[in-house]
Write an enzyme that holds these catalytic residues in place. Sequence first.
Site, PDB file in Angstrom:
ATOM      1  N   TYR A  59       0.828  -1.064   0.035  1.00 20.49           N
ATOM      2  CA  TYR A  59      -0.130  -0.106   0.048  1.00 20.49           C
ATOM      3  C   TYR A  59       0.775   1.254  -0.162  1.00 20.49           C
ATOM      4  O   TYR A  59       1.927   1.262   0.744  1.00 20.49           O
ATOM      5  CB  TYR A  59      -0.897  -0.079   1.077  1.00 20.49           C
ATOM      6  CG  TYR A  59      -2.316  -0.214   0.999  1.00 20.49           C
ATOM      7  CD1 TYR A  59      -3.007   0.813  -0.179  1.00 20.49           C
ATOM      8  CD2 TYR A  59      -3.058  -1.084   1.330  1.00 20.49           C
ATOM      9  CE1 TYR A  59      -4.328   0.304  -0.336  1.00 20.49           C
ATOM     10  CE2 TYR A  59      -4.143  -1.593   1.069  1.00 20.49           C
ATOM     11  CZ  TYR A  59      -4.917  -0.695   0.340  1.00 20.49           C
ATOM     12  OH  TYR A  59      -6.168  -1.001  -0.055  1.00 20.49           O
ATOM     13  N   GLU A  61      -0.634   4.764  -0.588  1.00 27.86           N
ATOM     14  CA  GLU A  61      -1.500   6.084  -0.472  1.00 27.86           C
ATOM     15  C   GLU A  61      -0.688   7.185  -0.479  1.00 27.86           C
ATOM     16  O   GLU A  61       0.414   7.329   0.529  1.00 27.86           O
ATOM     17  CB  GLU A  61      -2.734   5.989   0.333  1.00 27.86           C
ATOM     18  CG  GLU A  61      -3.843   4.937  -0.219  1.00 27.86           C
ATOM     19  CD  GLU A  61      -4.947   5.119   0.735  1.00 27.86           C
ATOM     20  OE1 GLU A  61      -5.189   6.077   1.492  1.00 27.86           O
ATOM     21  OE2 GLU A  61      -5.693   4.307   0.534  1.00 27.86           O
ATOM     22  N   ASP A 205      -5.635  13.889 -25.309  1.00 28.91           N
ATOM     23  CA  ASP A 205      -5.734  12.532 -24.860  1.00 28.91           C
ATOM     24  C   ASP A 205      -4.797  11.912 -26.150  1.00 28.91           C
ATOM     25  O   ASP A 205      -5.296  11.386 -27.004  1.00 28.91           O
ATOM     26  CB  ASP A 205      -7.072  12.086 -24.756  1.00 28.91           C
ATOM     27  CG  ASP A 205      -7.038  10.635 -24.326  1.00 28.91           C
ATOM     28  OD1 ASP A 205      -6.148   9.788 -24.360  1.00 28.91           O
ATOM     29  OD2 ASP A 205      -8.335  10.061 -23.893  1.00 28.91           O
ATOM     30  N   THR A 231      -3.037   6.449 -21.922  1.00 35.03           N
ATOM     31  CA  THR A 231      -2.957   5.245 -21.387  1.00 35.03           C
ATOM     32  C   THR A 231      -1.348   4.636 -21.689  1.00 35.03           C
ATOM     33  O   THR A 231      -0.494   5.205 -22.405  1.00 35.03           O
ATOM     34  CB  THR A 231      -3.853   4.124 -22.122  1.00 35.03           C
ATOM     35  OG1 THR A 231      -3.770   4.384 -23.529  1.00 35.03           O
ATOM     36  CG2 THR A 231      -5.252   4.392 -21.604  1.00 35.03           C
ATOM     37  N   LYS A 234      -1.377   0.919 -25.111  1.00 38.36           N
ATOM     38  CA  LYS A 234      -1.412   0.984 -26.525  1.00 38.36           C
ATOM     39  C   LYS A 234      -0.242   0.895 -27.340  1.00 38.36           C
ATOM     40  O   LYS A 234       0.667  -0.119 -27.158  1.00 38.36           O
ATOM     41  CB  LYS A 234      -2.587   1.904 -26.891  1.00 38.36           C
ATOM     42  CG  LYS A 234      -3.770   1.889 -26.052  1.00 38.36           C
ATOM     43  CD  LYS A 234      -4.843   2.860 -26.632  1.00 38.36           C
ATOM     44  CE  LYS A 234      -6.161   2.647 -25.981  1.00 38.36           C
ATOM     45  NZ  LYS A 234      -6.460   3.334 -24.626  1.00 38.36           N
ATOM     46  N   ARG A 240      -1.178  -2.316 -18.543  1.00 42.73           N
ATOM     47  CA  ARG A 240      -2.442  -1.569 -18.694  1.00 42.73           C
ATOM     48  C   ARG A 240      -2.280  -0.460 -17.593  1.00 42.73           C
ATOM     49  O   ARG A 240      -1.949  -0.824 -16.232  1.00 42.73           O
ATOM     50  CB  ARG A 240      -3.553  -2.573 -18.306  1.00 42.73           C
ATOM     51  CG  ARG A 240      -3.852  -3.847 -19.454  1.00 42.73           C
ATOM     52  CD  ARG A 240      -4.992  -4.303 -19.218  1.00 42.73           C
ATOM     53  NE  ARG A 240      -5.973  -3.452 -20.124  1.00 42.73           N
ATOM     54  CZ  ARG A 240      -6.156  -3.718 -21.290  1.00 42.73           C
ATOM     55  NH1 ARG A 240      -5.269  -4.300 -22.045  1.00 42.73           N
ATOM     56  NH2 ARG A 240      -6.874  -2.864 -22.297  1.00 42.73           N
TER      57      ARG A 240
HETATM   58  N1  DSN Z   1     -11.141   1.121 -25.513  1.00 45.65           N
HETATM   59  C1  DSN Z   1      -9.982   1.992 -26.090  1.00 45.65           C
HETATM   60  C2  DSN Z   1      -9.810   1.514 -27.746  1.00 45.65           C
HETATM   61  O1  DSN Z   1      -9.925   0.427 -27.883  1.00 45.65           O
HETATM   62  O2  DSN Z   1      -9.491   2.558 -28.444  1.00 45.65           O
HETATM   63  C3  DSN Z   1     -10.091   3.303 -25.688  1.00 45.65           C
HETATM   64  O3  DSN Z   1     -10.100   3.350 -24.336  1.00 45.65           O
END
Ligand code: DSN
Length: 425
Positions: A59, A61, A205, A231, A234, A240
Amino acid sequence: MNEKYGGENMTLAQSDPEIWNFYQKEWRRQEEGLELIPSENYASRDVMDAAGGIFTNKYAEGYPKKRYYGGNEWIDEVELLAIERSKKLFGVPFSNVQSHAGSQANMAAYFALLQPGDTVMGLNLSQGGHLTHGSPVNFSGKLYKVAAFNVDPETHLLDYDEIARQAEAHKPKMMIAGFTAYPRQVDFGKFAKIAKSVNAKLMADMSHVAGLIAGGAHPSPTGHADVITSTTHKTLRGPRGAFILSPSEETAKLIDKAVFPGLQGGPLENMIMAKAVAFHEAAKPEFKTYARQIVKNAKALAAALMDLNFVLVSGGTDTHLILIDLRNRNMTGKEAQLALDAAGITANKNTIPNDPQSPFITSGLRLGTPALTTRGMKEKEMAMVAHWMDEVLKSPSDEQVRAKVKEEIRRMTAEFPIYPGLIKN
Ligand code: DSN
């Protein structure tokens, strides 16, 4: 080296064979199929080792050096490294690496920079935006007023003049430059100019293109946006999760407060360690080669598909992403996704601009090349992928065709193991 994925220490096969069975099946699906979902990728073994390591147990925090729990001296070092590495990678002075996912990162940016009821302006979800960019079913559409814009109905490109006109008409407090199904480069500078002209903040984003940006294959929002969310899993090829970059101390303080204690409790320090590993990998020269190859592969796949009479939204791509308009094939996105799945090709149905079908059926299919590029595939393999897709979608319910293509794919993918040296059972 012959070891099961998870390393020689993985005892799950013995202790929980029921779960292990599904783990093996999913691993086989990943190894033996073609992964074409543009938001997916294969993280390195180092990233996965970090994500599944002992930092899971802690933990923490708070933030480095300001925690609400003891025993965080090494956790602090790792989180500080993740922060430093992400700042350096994207050339931004402040970073928060605690967001569990892209939606939470976007929520933190909204909470930091807006008041409920303020107006936000982003691309319509049905035209390539994201749920968190103002969809009525999402917190963003429920808590804020939304003035969504569309792509140009003919070219399917962002029409910056029209966006500027709409910004002038709706006077949003925040504009969002972020996309999940837009195959073309984004001009963050133009977005910044429009936002400035109406005194709005600009949130970029960059989730889909973060890896391309890190690798120099897409322009960066750095220097243009008031806050950047992303994120990590990707094109960036990490675990993730998500992170948030701020250009000023003032914004960074608001973001930190919004993430913790505003939205989250204990951060996932194992995932933060994995993010740090991924940022380190993305800073290496070979990541630049990788990012460039993602785009080369997407262009090659787009060209091969068009040669086979597939219609592409916007007529092609200059990123990692392709959006097929299936209407000339008298087929929906749902049908195409199911047929391809049965042949070992994973893609996802997606609305096209002004889609006559519902979001659950759709007229489009979204593809991307990050995962196949990670496996080492190049332009030659992209042509094969296009041919297999054509073959399956010409006879979508022919089980023999599906089985034949699946076997051909199994043989080809065996030459590009995701985790070389690991066996599947
Ligand atoms: N779900 C993602 C995508 O596949 O583009 C975006 O959050």
